[in-house]
Design a protein around this motif. Structure first.
Motif, PDB file in Angstrom:
ATOM      1  N   TYR A  97     -13.800  45.040 -37.467  1.00 27.98           N
ATOM      2  CA  TYR A  97     -13.998  45.261 -38.583  1.00 27.98           C
ATOM      3  C   TYR A  97     -13.002  46.179 -39.361  1.00 27.98           C
ATOM      4  O   TYR A  97     -12.916  47.148 -38.006  1.00 27.98           O
ATOM      5  CB  TYR A  97     -16.068  45.481 -39.605  1.00 27.98           C
ATOM      6  CG  TYR A  97     -14.895  45.255 -40.908  1.00 27.98           C
ATOM      7  CD1 TYR A  97     -15.168  43.978 -41.450  1.00 27.98           C
ATOM      8  CD2 TYR A  97     -15.651  46.528 -41.623  1.00 27.98           C
ATOM      9  CE1 TYR A  97     -14.840  43.502 -42.951  1.00 27.98           C
ATOM     10  CE2 TYR A  97     -15.173  46.236 -42.944  1.00 27.98           C
ATOM     11  CZ  TYR A  97     -15.182  44.834 -43.412  1.00 27.98           C
ATOM     12  OH  TYR A  97     -15.269  44.166 -45.087  1.00 27.98           O
ATOM     13  N   SER A 139     -19.715  45.802 -35.734  1.00 28.65           N
ATOM     14  CA  SER A 139     -18.607  46.397 -36.438  1.00 28.65           C
ATOM     15  C   SER A 139     -18.533  46.868 -38.039  1.00 28.65           C
ATOM     16  O   SER A 139     -18.323  47.518 -38.186  1.00 28.65           O
ATOM     17  CB  SER A 139     -17.105  45.384 -35.996  1.00 28.65           C
ATOM     18  OG  SER A 139     -17.015  45.450 -34.832  1.00 28.65           O
ATOM     19  N   PHE A 140     -19.059  45.975 -39.083  1.00 30.67           N
ATOM     20  CA  PHE A 140     -19.581  46.315 -40.543  1.00 30.67           C
ATOM     21  C   PHE A 140     -19.967  47.416 -40.835  1.00 30.67           C
ATOM     22  O   PHE A 140     -19.532  47.919 -41.612  1.00 30.67           O
ATOM     23  CB  PHE A 140     -20.064  45.197 -41.231  1.00 30.67           C
ATOM     24  CG  PHE A 140     -19.413  45.286 -42.274  1.00 30.67           C
ATOM     25  CD1 PHE A 140     -18.525  45.527 -43.510  1.00 30.67           C
ATOM     26  CD2 PHE A 140     -21.067  45.262 -43.254  1.00 30.67           C
ATOM     27  CE1 PHE A 140     -18.371  45.052 -44.772  1.00 30.67           C
ATOM     28  CE2 PHE A 140     -21.361  45.576 -44.303  1.00 30.67           C
ATOM     29  CZ  PHE A 140     -19.931  45.616 -45.507  1.00 30.67           C
ATOM     30  N   ALA A 153     -24.430  42.841 -37.097  1.00 26.48           N
ATOM     31  CA  ALA A 153     -23.369  42.644 -38.462  1.00 26.48           C
ATOM     32  C   ALA A 153     -22.294  44.065 -37.815  1.00 26.48           C
ATOM     33  O   ALA A 153     -22.379  45.249 -38.483  1.00 26.48           O
ATOM     34  CB  ALA A 153     -23.139  42.584 -39.306  1.00 26.48           C
ATOM     35  N   GLU A 197     -19.067  50.971 -42.608  1.00 28.59           N
ATOM     36  CA  GLU A 197     -20.548  51.807 -43.601  1.00 28.59           C
ATOM     37  C   GLU A 197     -21.117  52.953 -43.382  1.00 28.59           C
ATOM     38  O   GLU A 197     -21.000  53.430 -44.294  1.00 28.59           O
ATOM     39  CB  GLU A 197     -21.491  49.854 -44.123  1.00 28.59           C
ATOM     40  CG  GLU A 197     -20.698  49.295 -45.044  1.00 28.59           C
ATOM     41  CD  GLU A 197     -19.811  49.116 -45.728  1.00 28.59           C
ATOM     42  OE1 GLU A 197     -18.991  49.463 -45.563  1.00 28.59           O
ATOM     43  OE2 GLU A 197     -20.225  49.742 -46.639  1.00 28.59           O
ATOM     44  N   CYS A 243      -7.638  38.788 -42.796  1.00 25.69           N
ATOM     45  CA  CYS A 243      -7.945  38.082 -41.947  1.00 25.69           C
ATOM     46  C   CYS A 243      -7.813  37.191 -41.019  1.00 25.69           C
ATOM     47  O   CYS A 243      -7.896  36.508 -42.055  1.00 25.69           O
ATOM     48  CB  CYS A 243      -9.797  39.046 -41.759  1.00 25.69           C
ATOM     49  SG  CYS A 243     -10.726  38.464 -43.134  1.00 25.69           S
ATOM     50  N   ASP A 289     -19.619  37.382 -30.692  1.00 24.60           N
ATOM     51  CA  ASP A 289     -19.175  38.242 -31.739  1.00 24.60           C
ATOM     52  C   ASP A 289     -17.802  38.214 -31.684  1.00 24.60           C
ATOM     53  O   ASP A 289     -17.230  38.743 -33.904  1.00 24.60           O
ATOM     54  CB  ASP A 289     -19.771  39.447 -31.810  1.00 24.60           C
ATOM     55  CG  ASP A 289     -19.275  39.880 -30.132  1.00 24.60           C
ATOM     56  OD1 ASP A 289     -18.832  39.418 -29.618  1.00 24.60           O
ATOM     57  OD2 ASP A 289     -19.015  41.587 -30.212  1.00 24.60           O
ATOM     58  N   ASP A 325     -11.019  48.657 -42.746  1.00 27.05           N
ATOM     59  CA  ASP A 325     -11.454  48.854 -44.602  1.00 27.05           C
ATOM     60  C   ASP A 325     -10.583  49.696 -44.021  1.00 27.05           C
ATOM     61  O   ASP A 325     -10.966  51.405 -43.751  1.00 27.05           O
ATOM     62  CB  ASP A 325     -12.359  49.453 -44.714  1.00 27.05           C
ATOM     63  CG  ASP A 325     -12.928  49.467 -46.567  1.00 27.05           C
ATOM     64  OD1 ASP A 325     -11.838  50.157 -46.305  1.00 27.05           O
ATOM     65  OD2 ASP A 325     -13.922  49.378 -47.143  1.00 27.05           O
ATOM     66  N   GLY A 340      -7.342  44.464 -46.140  1.00 25.91           N
ATOM     67  CA  GLY A 340      -8.612  43.475 -45.746  1.00 25.91           C
ATOM     68  C   GLY A 340      -8.255  41.875 -45.504  1.00 25.91           C
ATOM     69  O   GLY A 340      -8.740  41.144 -45.364  1.00 25.91           O
ATOM     70  N   ILE A 365     -15.103  38.580 -38.432  1.00 29.97           N
ATOM     71  CA  ILE A 365     -15.049  39.145 -38.858  1.00 29.97           C
ATOM     72  C   ILE A 365     -16.175  40.627 -39.194  1.00 29.97           C
ATOM     73  O   ILE A 365     -17.531  39.703 -39.909  1.00 29.97           O
ATOM     74  CB  ILE A 365     -14.188  39.657 -40.396  1.00 29.97           C
ATOM     75  CG1 ILE A 365     -12.917  38.615 -39.876  1.00 29.97           C
ATOM     76  CG2 ILE A 365     -13.513  40.208 -41.207  1.00 29.97           C
ATOM     77  CD1 ILE A 365     -12.276  38.713 -38.832  1.00 29.97           C
ATOM     78  N   GLY A 366     -16.678  41.490 -38.575  1.00 35.00           N
ATOM     79  CA  GLY A 366     -17.193  41.815 -39.388  1.00 35.00           C
ATOM     80  C   GLY A 366     -18.439  42.622 -38.344  1.00 35.00           C
ATOM     81  O   GLY A 366     -19.331  43.404 -38.489  1.00 35.00           O
ATOM     82  N   ALA A 367     -18.340  41.457 -37.123  1.00 33.96           N
ATOM     83  CA  ALA A 367     -18.917  41.042 -35.943  1.00 33.96           C
ATOM     84  C   ALA A 367     -18.802  41.892 -34.858  1.00 33.96           C
ATOM     85  O   ALA A 367     -18.306  44.142 -34.486  1.00 33.96           O
ATOM     86  CB  ALA A 367     -19.996  40.727 -35.923  1.00 33.96           C
TER      87      ALA A 367
END
Ligand code: SD4
Length: 331
Positions: free
Chosen positions: A233, A256-257, A254, A261, A118, A224, A235, A116, A228-230
């Motif tokens: 991303y 990629s986040f 958002a 999810e 970045c 973007d 996990d 995690g 991070i997340g756009a």
């Protein structure tokens, strides 16, 4: 101690749990064999690297060199995306990238590892490998993102060289555009960011994303890709995703986040990419005028890709095969 297969052979029938169901030995052995086959199949899905567009092919090659010798996914994605960053013929990433409306080549990049961690740089100029600066931001500073002059200063202090990134060809295109075009970011198709996701032999996932952004953008505009997340991303419990296309559309959801999810909640990488594109289509009525594409990888090594318009391609390397594939698209 007798193993399960032996036990099944010896007894002929087995009672399952407390509810008293019985199955024949052959049925159970068949199931077991199928399970084993599935496990082997899953193992073959890893290591794997996936990246956006056709410049993903040589980028994957470089990433694979790292993965093949038990290297880390983080090193693989960094080495991978450095290839288009250095290639003057790739006019959407790094050296040779098309400039903004004022003639400046400004670069965005981010990187994320399995823990995690970045790092990111945005609107950095005159540095050929923003991805490696992003990695140093991650590893050497208490921050995640450095922008503009601050990012450049940090890069120079860490041994990076200042270089002219505007090639003759890119400058000519810009001069031609200045004469002929009105600025319309919606219609601009001059974009081919590289986003890359890799899983190493230790089953850890990392990702990288790097771009010169939309051609002819306003000076100072950030897309973007370094967010991070756009733009990207990761996990390590779930998988990762990366985006290409009109950054503004990706930031709004958002992207990629969202995909990670959705995978966490049971969607396959393909379903998750499709749902993210559907989200854009639902909320952004001008979606036919621009392109967005997503790639995703889950921890089993299963991949997905989807875009608004057709024409989006991605490169997938696993089992000693590096392939350029056409993404499915909404339109
Ligand atoms: C941006 N997403 O700056 C980037 C541009 C790009 O494929 O993808 N291109 O908005």
């Amino acid at each position: 101690m007798i193993d399960r297969r032996e036990f099944l052979k010896n007894t002929g029938l087995v009672t399952l749990g407390t509810i008293g169901l019985t199955k024949s030995v052959s049925a159970l052995i068949q199931e077991e064999t199928a399970d084993t086959a599935k496990t082997n199949l899953d193992e073959e899905l890893i290591p794997v690297v996936i990246s956006t567009w056709k410049h993903g092919i040589p980028a994957n090659e470089a990433a694979w060199k790292v993965l093949a010798v038990n290297g880390k996914a983080l090193d693989a994605v960094e080495q991978g995306v450095r290839v288009p960053e250095a290639d003057p013929n790739v006019q959407s990433v790094g050296y040779g990238g098309l400039p903004d409306r004022d003639g400046y080549v400004t670069l965005d990049a981010c990187i994320m590892d399995e823990k995690g961690n970045c790092g990111s740089v945005a609107c950095i100029q005159n540095i050929k490998h923003p991805i490696s600066v992003a990695r140093l931001v991650m590893e050497k500073t208490p921050h995640i993102m450095l922008v503009g002059d601050g990012a450049l200063k940090f890069a120079l202090a860490n041994g990076f060289k200042k270089e002219n990134l505007l090639t003759k060809e890119a400058k000519e295109k810009w001069l031609k555009w200045k004469k002929e075009s009105n600025y319309n970011p919606k219609k601009s198709n001059e974009h081919d960011t590289i986003g890359m996701l890799a899983i190493d032999k230790a089953c850890n996932i990392s990702g990288a994303c790097t771009t010169s952004g939309l051609a002819w953008k306003y000076h100072g505009r950030v897309g973007d890709s370094p967010i991070i997340g756009a733009g990207m991303y990761i996990d390590n419990e779930v998988g990762g995703a990366a985006a290409t296309g009109k950054g503004e559309a990706v930031i709004k959801i958002a992207g990629s986040f969202l995909i990670v999810e959705l995978m966490r909640n049971g969607k396959s990488p393909q379903e998750a990419c499709e749902l993210a594109i559907e989200r854009i289509i639902k909320n952004q009525s001008d979606y036919k005028d621009f392109q967005v594409g997503f790639i995703a990888l889950d921890k089993k090594g299963r991949y997905g890709a989807y875009s608004i318009n057709n024409g989006f391609q991605f490169a997938l390397y696993r089992n000693k095969q590096n392939q350029l594939l056409d993404s499915k698209s909404f339109l």
